[in-house]
Design a protein around this motif. Structure first.
Motif, PDB file in Angstrom:
ATOM      1  N   THR A   1      50.122  42.313  67.635  1.00  0.00           N
ATOM      2  CA  THR A   1      50.195  41.073  66.859  1.00  0.00           C
ATOM      3  C   THR A   1      50.807  41.326  65.490  1.00  0.00           C
ATOM      4  O   THR A   1      51.629  40.531  65.004  1.00  0.00           O
ATOM      5  CB  THR A   1      48.790  40.455  66.725  1.00  0.00           C
TER       6      THR A   1
ATOM      7  N   CYS B   1      50.304  34.402  66.146  1.00  0.00           N
ATOM      8  CA  CYS B   1      49.890  34.495  67.544  1.00  0.00           C
ATOM      9  C   CYS B   1      48.382  34.409  67.752  1.00  0.00           C
ATOM     10  O   CYS B   1      47.932  33.863  68.762  1.00  0.00           O
ATOM     11  CB  CYS B   1      50.443  35.787  68.162  1.00  0.00           C
ATOM     12  N   ASP B   2      47.580  34.939  66.848  1.00  0.00           N
ATOM     13  CA  ASP B   2      46.123  34.808  66.980  1.00  0.00           C
ATOM     14  C   ASP B   2      45.694  33.540  66.252  1.00  0.00           C
ATOM     15  O   ASP B   2      45.096  33.572  65.173  1.00  0.00           O
ATOM     16  CB  ASP B   2      45.412  36.040  66.398  1.00  0.00           C
ATOM     17  N   HIS B   3      45.999  32.386  66.865  1.00  0.00           N
ATOM     18  CA  HIS B   3      45.770  31.099  66.202  1.00  0.00           C
ATOM     19  C   HIS B   3      44.470  30.433  66.619  1.00  0.00           C
ATOM     20  O   HIS B   3      44.015  29.501  65.975  1.00  0.00           O
ATOM     21  CB  HIS B   3      46.942  30.153  66.476  1.00  0.00           C
ATOM     22  N   ASP B   4      43.853  30.901  67.701  1.00  0.00           N
ATOM     23  CA  ASP B   4      42.607  30.306  68.167  1.00  0.00           C
ATOM     24  C   ASP B   4      41.453  30.708  67.242  1.00  0.00           C
ATOM     25  O   ASP B   4      41.418  31.836  66.723  1.00  0.00           O
ATOM     26  CB  ASP B   4      42.327  30.783  69.599  1.00  0.00           C
TER      27      ASP B   4
ATOM     28  N   SER C   1      43.377  39.510  69.999  1.00  0.00           N
ATOM     29  CA  SER C   1      43.943  38.483  70.881  1.00  0.00           C
ATOM     30  C   SER C   1      43.086  38.306  72.129  1.00  0.00           C
ATOM     31  O   SER C   1      42.619  39.279  72.716  1.00  0.00           O
ATOM     32  CB  SER C   1      45.370  38.861  71.290  1.00  0.00           C
TER      33      SER C   1
ATOM     34  N   ALA D   1      50.246  34.640  73.718  1.00  0.00           N
ATOM     35  CA  ALA D   1      50.837  33.735  72.729  1.00  0.00           C
ATOM     36  C   ALA D   1      52.344  33.935  72.722  1.00  0.00           C
ATOM     37  O   ALA D   1      52.835  35.058  72.890  1.00  0.00           O
ATOM     38  CB  ALA D   1      50.263  34.000  71.336  1.00  0.00           C
TER      39      ALA D   1
ATOM     40  N   THR E   1      56.154  33.145  70.851  1.00  0.00           N
ATOM     41  CA  THR E   1      56.946  32.748  69.694  1.00  0.00           C
ATOM     42  C   THR E   1      58.361  33.258  69.918  1.00  0.00           C
ATOM     43  O   THR E   1      58.668  33.834  70.967  1.00  0.00           O
ATOM     44  CB  THR E   1      56.334  33.271  68.386  1.00  0.00           C
TER      45      THR E   1
ATOM     46  N   GLY F   1      53.409  30.139  68.427  1.00  0.00           N
ATOM     47  CA  GLY F   1      51.969  30.240  68.294  1.00  0.00           C
ATOM     48  C   GLY F   1      51.336  28.929  68.712  1.00  0.00           C
ATOM     49  O   GLY F   1      51.559  28.433  69.812  1.00  0.00           O
TER      50      GLY F   1
END
Length: 681
Positions: free
Chosen positions: A23, A49-52, A61, A65, A67, A343
């Motif tokens: 990430t 990418c680690d949007h949750d 992660s 994800a 992008t 993302g």
């Protein structure tokens, strides 16, 4: 229209163990290409990418994800994958969308289990591979030793394409430039010669030219042979970076753009048409003028945006207002909106070309592994399945709140649609719903999603073990079903023979009838009756496997023979044969890998032995830890996590994967049979 074509696309999946730096590396690539102003931070929860929310909380992660960025006029799709063993299935599923797998290895941690498993998965998928050693400027790194370990583990075809210098503070190119300054180990000249020697081996004409010119070959002359070497796994380049500080990022981008394959240069995707014995390979080409064909490799059920299907276009173009079929559906859906993912952000676009990774929203029929296409000529097309790990960890679940049963069922279906390694089972004999995943963390995350996203609270308990039944000898069976009810009756008579298959052989059904003794329209009914027994079990209530059934004779009545009669006759003839075939119960044996401090080795070995397990091998690491590989019956692992923590002071970890099934001990066999007989009574 798109401002690039298929030749300009590079599809890259970043894979590797949790904590290897995937990430962070994506953040560095996005920042270097101007997509974001500065790299985000995992610690601050600001990465693309680690949007949750759960990913931010756990700081790693949990899902794939997507992008993208651009460099030197090329469009690079980046897929960041989870690295925890519990989420390996999601990482493996992303391989269906790319030509290149980039295996990230942390310079401090070395070669870790998930990196090894993802290397094998990429090899099975015939993907081109690139190894990236990250965090090269960290303390106490021995990059020369790590590089040799990589070559020992993955093969001599792994060769540095650049080299670290100044203690990992910069990186020196070894492919495009035949000579250079001092490096931390080896030399630019030696690395250049090794990689050129490897590349020209796949092209006889180029080899002759190389022998004439020495090392004067230009990168442009080597390009086609380089791509062929990647496709054949004759070359796996190694490069060095630090995603945290940006060291080696420009060099990595140059490699991705100039040397990694576009959709036409990678190995073709393994598309098939038909099912079973009639299945044949079909060619799909990244040609925008052909029919559109795309593959769905990720599904997300968003409570606000509905179902989102993420797909890779393999052939043709897909634009807004396109009409697409999902699999063999007769009715198409209209593409109202197309999205490129960054993302969590969905960026609307009007068109996608071969190689593009895009998404459509609010299409209820879309599902994981579906093929989208715009012509019935591509009906029955599917992408050859990727082998995902078998989910073995289980929890039996029930809703706490009365009346939430349907709500739980709906939520589980949505979770299962997203996750290739989540299996939901209903064990009728135990009257329990079982959720199976790849590990305890996997299941904890799913339970949290049930509560927070779907507002369903559940009670949990250990599930029944997924035993199986099989036979150990051939036998014959017969049943005549005859029923008169005053009017038209029921009649069907079946003769069949059964024989065991090798472990993992599944089920085979053979129609060996001759002379019309059983009309062809009733053969599927006989198979249906047999499959009922396979699902329900014959001796202990567990699914039956590894058996071949051949129906060779029977009788019918021109008036009274019906489907239901042959379902019943097939079922009872099969049970008759099983009674004579020395049926047995099988239990799952799992491969277990345990990581702990070396001083716990004796306790771990003794405990494993007490669980009917054994050690196949062990590896001592330089950091004072030991890796133990063994096998153990799954039934013996209940409560193992707490026991492992006790033996290792909380520092031990383990993961498992299915190895095989084998007969359970006689005393357990009797208990399982007796319990089933009591239920039947």
């Amino acid at each position: 229209m798109s401002d690039y074509n298929a030749e300009d696309v590079r599809n890259i999946a970043l894979v590797g163990h949790a904590g290897s730096g995937k990430t962070t590396l994506v953040e560095a690539l996005l920042a270097a290409t101007g997509v974001i102003s500065a790299p985000g931070s995992i610690e601050r929860g600001t990465t693309v990418c680690d949007h949750d929310a759960l990913e931010k909380e756990l700081r790693h992660s949990l899902d794939v994800a997507i992008t993208s960025c651009s460099s030197q006029g090329k469009h690079i799709n980046l897929i960041d994958t989870p690295g925890a063993p519990d989420f390996l299935g999601r990482a493996i599923s992303a391989l269906a969308a790319v030509e290149t797998a980039v295996i990230i290895i942390n310079a401090q941690a070395g070669i870790e289990p998930v990196a090894q498993r993802m290397m094998k998965a990429a090899d099975r998928r015939s993907l081109c591979r690139l190894i990236v050693i990250d965090q090269i400027d960290g303390p106490e790194t021995d990059l020369a030793s790590l590089t040799e370990q990589i070559r020992e583990s993955f093969g001599s075809e792994c060769l540095p394409i650049n080299l670290p210098a100044d203690g990992g503070q910069r990186v020196v190119d070894c492919f495009f430039q035949p000579s250079g300054g001092a490096t931390d180990f080896s030399s630019v000249e030696e690395a250049h010669a090794q990689i050129i020697d490897q590349v020209v081996e796949v092209d006889e004409e180029l080899m002759e030219l190389y022998l004439e010119q020495g090392q004067e070959l230009k990168p442009e002359q080597l390009h086609d042979a380089f791509e062929e070497a990647l496709r054949e796994a004759h070359l796996i380049p190694i490069c060095y970076v630090s995603g945290q500080t940006g060291v080696g990022i420009p060099e990595l981008l140059n490699i991705l753009v100039r040397l990694m394959p576009n959709p036409a240069e990678g190995n073709p995707p393994p598309f098939m048409k038909g099912e079973g014995a009639k299945m044949t390979p079909v060619q799909v080409a990244p040609d925008p003028s052909l029919h559109a064909i795309a593959h769905v490799f990720k599904v997300v059920n968003d409570p606000f945006r509905g179902k989102l299907g993420v797909f890779r276009i393999h052939q043709g173009r897909i634009a807004t207002d396109s009409q697409l079929f999902v699999g063999d559906a007769r009715k198409p859906f209209k593409v109202n909106h197309l999205f490129r993912l960054h993302g969590a952000e969905q960026i609307e676009v009007t068109e996608g070309v071969p190689g593009d990774i895009l998404a459509v929203a609010r299409v209820e029929d879309i599902h994981f592994d579906a093929v989208l296409h715009d012509s019935h000529e591509e009906d029955q097309f599917h992408l050859k399945s990727i082998e995902c790990p078998v989910p073995l960890f289980g929890l039996a679940i029930n809703p706490i709140k009365r009346g939430d049963e349907q709500k739980l069922t709906d939520a589980l279906h949505k979770l299962q649609a997203e996750d290739p390694c989540l299996h939901i089972e209903h064990n009728a004999s135990a009257n329990e719903t079982v959720m199976r995943g790849l590990g305890e963390q996997h299941l904890r995350v799913l339970l949290k999603r049930l509560a927070e996203q779907f507002h369903v609270e559940v009670d949990t308990k250990p599930p029944s073990i997924p035993y199986r039944e099989t036979i150990s000898a051939p036998a014959e069976g017969h049943h005549r079903h005859k029923k008169q009810t005053g009017g038209a009756g029921q009649f069907g008579e079946v003769y069949l023979r059964i024989e065991p298959l090798e472990r993992g052989g599944g089920f085979e059904f053979v129609d060996a009838t001759v002379g019309g003794s059983i009309p062809g329209q009733f053969i599927p009914s006989i198979e249906k009756g047999i499959r009922q027994v396979l699902d329900e079990g014959a001796i202990a209530g567990f699914p039956m496997q590894d058996v071949r059934v051949s129906v060779y004779d029977g009788k019918h009545h021109p008036v009274d023979s019906k489907d239901i009669a042959f379902v019943t006759a097939g079922r009872k003839a099969f049970l008759d044969a099983v009674d004579k075939a020395r049926a047995i119960v099988l239990e799952p044996i799992v491969k277990i890998r345990i990581a702990a401090q070396s001083q716990a080795m004796g306790d771990l070995a003794g405990d494993l032995s007490g669980r009917r397990g054994h050690i196949n091998g062990s590896e001592s690491r330089s950091d004072g830890r030991v890796i133990i590989d063994g096998e153990v019956p799954l039934a013996e692992l209940e409560g193992y996590e707490s026991r492992l923590k006790s033996m290792t002071g909380g520092n031990g970890t383990y993961n498992i994967e299915l190895s095989h099934y084998e007969p359970v001990p006689g005393n357990i066999q009797k208990q399982l049979r007796d319990a089933f007989e009591r239920v039947e009574d």
